[in-house]
Design an enzyme around this catalytic site. Structure first.
Site, PDB file in Angstrom:
ATOM      1  N   GLU A   8       3.617 -34.247 -39.031  1.00 35.74           N
ATOM      2  CA  GLU A   8       2.819 -35.449 -39.293  1.00 35.74           C
ATOM      3  C   GLU A   8       1.399 -35.321 -38.764  1.00 35.74           C
ATOM      4  OE1 GLU A   8       3.107 -40.212 -38.239  1.00 35.74           O
ATOM      5  OE2 GLU A   8       4.933 -39.100 -38.709  1.00 35.74           O
ATOM      6  N   ASP A 106       7.303 -37.506 -37.903  1.00 36.43           N
ATOM      7  CA  ASP A 106       7.948 -38.339 -36.889  1.00 36.43           C
ATOM      8  C   ASP A 106       9.319 -38.793 -37.369  1.00 36.43           C
ATOM      9  OD1 ASP A 106       5.887 -38.063 -35.190  1.00 36.43           O
ATOM     10  OD2 ASP A 106       5.290 -40.168 -35.143  1.00 36.43           O
ATOM     11  N   TYR A 321      10.786 -38.819 -27.303  1.00 31.87           N
ATOM     12  CA  TYR A 321      10.186 -39.616 -28.378  1.00 31.87           C
ATOM     13  C   TYR A 321      10.131 -41.097 -27.984  1.00 31.87           C
ATOM     14  CZ  TYR A 321       9.315 -41.229 -33.155  1.00 31.87           C
ATOM     15  OH  TYR A 321       8.773 -41.808 -34.275  1.00 31.87           O
TER      16      TYR A 321
END
Length: 906
Positions: A8, A106, A321
């Site tokens: 990304e 992501d 994350y």
């Protein structure tokens, strides 16, 4: 044959390439043996605008609404950098014999959409797989690559992402145009914007704002008493046995009765009870609780917290994350958590706590490891990597709290001993409480002080005799519900409008929240950018008149599903069903189509007069014999027809405050309101003021200084240095000029709980500032030091410089005489000149201040660049900035309303 991996962001692509051995750098990708690693720059494509489907949509017209394309079409984004990157990805696909495309965007709804847009646009039929990254460590990247799964397993996530984008387009394009055409917007000419998530979020803030503004303060008293029993002494609060707010006394008769009883003859009987209480160890953070933590503790915005967390994840690889909605861990991580704790023990700040866990074992494992409560991502936890010495302070703060919360979750519960003392005298009850930590448990990791007051001591026995040493009566007023901060908004979004602290209840309705944890911060920022809300210096979020008007009209039309957090939460729940495969995406889009059609028809069909019917007047018009009724923009006399007839009106948006119907009614009927809260000045500071209706029946602030009568009878101190036509007079409460036209504001004789002296007042008026004064007391009861400075007649505090304000570290440049540019604020203009380190506002009598550093990110800001910045509000893109890691970058500099300069990246 080769594999193409699409990330990304460039930084993620670089990390993946390094781990997988793709070390040859090209302009649009990294290359290794049979592997290419490229990147998007966020979204490379977007849905076409209405006029690209049909030219008739160039003109905003109700007759062309709603806009519902037969099929949605994407197009490349207009920015040259994004076009270049998309072209590079397509070139690799066509020329390099790719037989597998790996999605490492992501691991969430938006990342899935970014990847699927590229694949659909390319028209490729190459097999696609998915790397599901939970952490950016080398081991986690390699594991995700080795265990990549077929893209088809994530089709629900893709379908939900596409449905979300298309639904937002339908609601936004048709709703925004319809509302903009129909609603008056006299002060702000920008179009209205409505959205599936942002509008109900605005409704939450509007409801809180109206509750805040409409509050009518009610007086009450509280009583505190100092008690003594042998060696123990404490302060207790009077209260009843039951009822709402039992410590408040609301009548003077009851106050007199309670005082007489407490001051009467005799001693108190004191009873003390003690009870152990367990304080459960916390779970690790998810994104929402992390953002709420940052807001509550440091007044950080939700977006700021997310940005720092993202940096800790991507750049420093210190946390997992962050865009997760889970606070739990999967059961298959049990062994790796032991290894993680071993790694954390090597960091001095956490070694003691890690050793404790190693010696005593992990507790709460059944709660912390719970597969049923882990969806796409597990909780935000540390990775075990050691923070670098140059880690910025905010990032270090957040990392520390994430790590401590993780370690605390595996510690035993803390045990407190709560003590309660109840003193009774003449049937009046005085209560005091204290808490002492008995078993530290997780509080050894995240300490909290005991709440036992000084002198609490130990009672000889219970019951025992005590004496009242002193009584303090405090007169107070009820306060309005405070304006929400980011933490409150996030909680309300998570729970579809309800402010819920109970963890189990929060989880029960979490599927019906507004938006997702990853997007909620952006929705708050969008509301600010559309001028629907304003972030105040206190950290509170205030709904503006524009925002209130939008929600008010939507509810009166009505378009309930768009202005109701609960109903929109139900829609979000169905979108989650699409993601989980339990609800069909086509059915979801059909429902959205029906809602959009109904919304447009409702907005087209309403009549302004029916929105605000003349059912219940606020009161009598003070100008004529008419009645005053509510309208969209004001409260007006019934004899005022579109600006003609009786001129009386109370404007809803007036003097930095929205006038709700309750406040407007008070003002209409009383002709004034004393100490009215809710005002906000141009610096985004809240203030209280008294208002009156003047001789022209207009609203104006009541002067806070002495009256003309007081000034005429007062003794003269000096001739006024500001207007040279009046005199500074001395009254019981102020020093003030007796010339009503003078710009110099009165100087109070008591400022911040300090009595000002005559020589200080003389210096303030004649020299423009006092010397440093050391004994001011802040609203929070803390002493502070400052000068009082007379800036254009307005009082300002000037604080001594902090030792480490960073100014001494700024490069110094040669100063060129002359005006750099002109800065406008509040309708006034001031010249900008150079100092050795800053561009600054020249001395002026408007009270306007501005300081812009001449150095940003190791790059000098040139005179002509500064001129553009102060006169146009932005300059750039500018090249040759240097990041903290020594990398060059380009950015636009933007000057915001508060006079601060920010980087913006387009």
């Amino acid at each position: 044959m080769a594999i193409l991996i699409i990330a990304e962001k460039p930084s993620v692509a670089e990390d993946v390439a390094r781990v997988l051995g793709a070390n040859e750098k090209n302009p649009c990708y990294w290359h290794g043996t049979d592997i290419f690693v490229t990147w998007a720059i966020g979204h490379l494509l977007e849905l076409q605008s209405p006029e690209e489907y049909d030219d008739k949509y160039r003109r905003w017209s109700l007759e062309h609404l709603p806009i519902i394309p037969d099929e949605f079409v994407s197009k490349p984004k207009s920015q040259s950098s994004r076009k270049k990157q998309l072209k590079g990805i397509l070139t690799i696909l066509k020329k390099e014999g790719i037989d597998e495309i790996v999605n490492v965007c992501d691991a969430a709804r938006e990342g899935e959409l970014i990847f699927s847009e590229i694949i659909k646009h390319s028209g490729t039929e190459v097999n696609c797989t998915r790397m599901w990254l939970q952490s950016m460590t080398a081991a986690a990247i390699q594991k995700a690559y080795d265990e990549r799964r077929p893209a088809a397993e994530y089709s629900g996530l893709r379908d939900a992402a596409v449905a979300r984008a298309e639904a937002d387009w339908l609601i936004g394009m048709s709703g925004s145009r319809a509302i903009t055409i129909r609603l008056p917007n006299e002060r702000d000419r920008s179009p209205y914007s409505v959205g599936r998530v942002q509008t109900p979020t605005l409704a939450i803030l509007v409801d809180r704002e109206l509750s805040h503004l409409s509050h009518i303060p009610e007086p009450f008293w509280t009583i505190k008493a100092d008690l003594i029993s042998d060696a123990a002494s404490w302060t207790a609060t009077w209260g009843r046995n039951s009822g709402k707010n039992p410590e408040r006394i609301t009548t003077s008769d009851e106050l007199a009765e309670v005082q007489a009883a407490l001051e009467g003859e005799g001693a108190c009987e004191v009873m003390e009870s003690k009870k152990e209480r367990q304080e459960y160890s916390p779970l690790s953070f998810d994104l929402t609780t992390l953002q709420r933590h940052g807001s509550n503790l440091w007044r950080w915005s939700a977006k700021y917290t997310l940005d720092i967390a993202q940096t800790l994840y991507e750049e420093y690889k210190l946390i997992t994350y962050p865009r997760t909605d889970s606070r739990h861990l999967p059961t298959d991580m049990r062994d790796s958590i032991d290894e993680l704790i071993t790694e954390l023990s090597k960091q001095d700040d956490y070694s003691e706590h890690c050793r404790r866990l190693a010696d005593d074992g992990l507790t709460n494992t059944a709660r912390n490891f719970n597969d049923a409560k882990v969806s796409d991502h597990y909780a935000v936890i540390p990775t075990g990597n050691n923070p670098p010495a140059n880690l910025p302070a905010p990032a270090r703060q957040l990392y520390d709290h994430i790590t401590r919360r993780f370690l605390a979750s595996f510690h035993p519960h803390a045990t407190w001993l709560d003590a309660k003392r109840v003193a009774t005298k003449n049937e009046q009850i005085l209560t005091a409480k204290a808490s002492t930590l008995e078993v530290a448990g997780w509080r050894a990791v995240i300490p909290k002080p005991n709440s036992s007051p000084e002198g609490w001591g130990v009672l000889a026995e219970t019951p025992c005799i005590g004496e009242i040493a002193a009584i303090e009566v405090q007169q107070k007023q009820t306060k309005p519900a405070p304006r929400m901060k980011d933490a409150g908004v996030l909680s309300a979004m998570e729970n579809a409008g309800k402010i819920i602290d109970d963890e189990e209840f929060r989880e029960a309705i979490s599927e019906k929240g507004l938006g997702t944890p990853a997007t909620r911060a952006d929705h708050i920022e969008k509301l600010i950018s559309h001028s629907y809300i304003e972030r105040l210096k206190s950290g509170g979020l205030r709904a503006t008149a524009k925002g209130i008007r939008l929600i008010e009209v939507l509810r009166r039309i009505p378009v309930n599903w768009l202005s109701s957090p609960e109903l929109t939460g139900e829609m979000e729940s169905r979108l989650s069903g699409v993601q989980q495969g339990t609800f069909d995406s086509a059915e979801y889009m059909m429902e959205i189509n029906h809602k959009v059609i109904a919304m447009v028809e409702s907005v087209k069909g309403y009549e302004s007069d029916t929105l605000y019917p003349h059912d219940q007047p606020l009161g009598d018009c003070p100008v004529c014999d008419g009645k005053v009724y509510e309208g969209m923009l004001n409260y007006h006399c019934q004899h005022n027809k579109r600006g003609k007839g009786c001129p009386f009106a109370i404007w809803k948006d007036s003097r930095g405050r929205y006038f709700d119907i309750i406040t407007a009614t008070r003002f209409l009927n009383d002709g004034k309101v004393d100490d009215l809260h809710g005002f906000v000045n141009r610096s985004s500071e809240e203030f209280t003021a008294s208002i009156i209706r003047n001789e022209d029946h207009k609203l104006e602030f009541l002067s806070q200084g002495p009256s003309k009568e007081e000034l005429s009878a007062a003794e003269e101190l000096i001739g006024c240095p500001t207007c040279e036509g009046g005199s500074i007079k001395v009254t019981d409460t102020h020093w003030a000029c007796d010339n009503g036209a003078c710009k110099s504001k009165p100087l109070a004789r008591n400022i911040c709980k300090r009595e000002m002296q005559t020589d200080e007042a003389l210096r303030y008026f004649t020299e423009g500032e006092t010397e440093l004064i050391e004994d001011f007391i802040s609203k929070r009861g803390k002493p502070f030091t400052a000068k009082l400075v007379n800036r254009g007649g307005r009082l300002k505090f000037e604080f001594p410089p902090r030792q480490n304000n960073g100014r001494s570290n700024l490069p110094q440049y040669e100063v060129t005489e002359g005006v750099v540019g002109t800065y406008s604020q509040r309708g006034s203009k001031v010249p900008i000149i150079e100092s050795a380190t800053h561009f600054i506002a020249a001395d002026n009598d408007q009270g306007i201040e501005l300081e812009i550093p001449r150095t940003f990110a190791k790059r000098e800001l040139l005179r002509d660049e500064c001129k553009t910045l102060v006169e146009q509000g932005k300059v750039g893109p500018l090249d040759d900035f240097i990041s903290k890691k020594g990398k060059p970058f380009s950015a636009i500099l933007v000057l915001n309303r508060s006079g601060n300069v920010k980087f913006r990246f387009d």
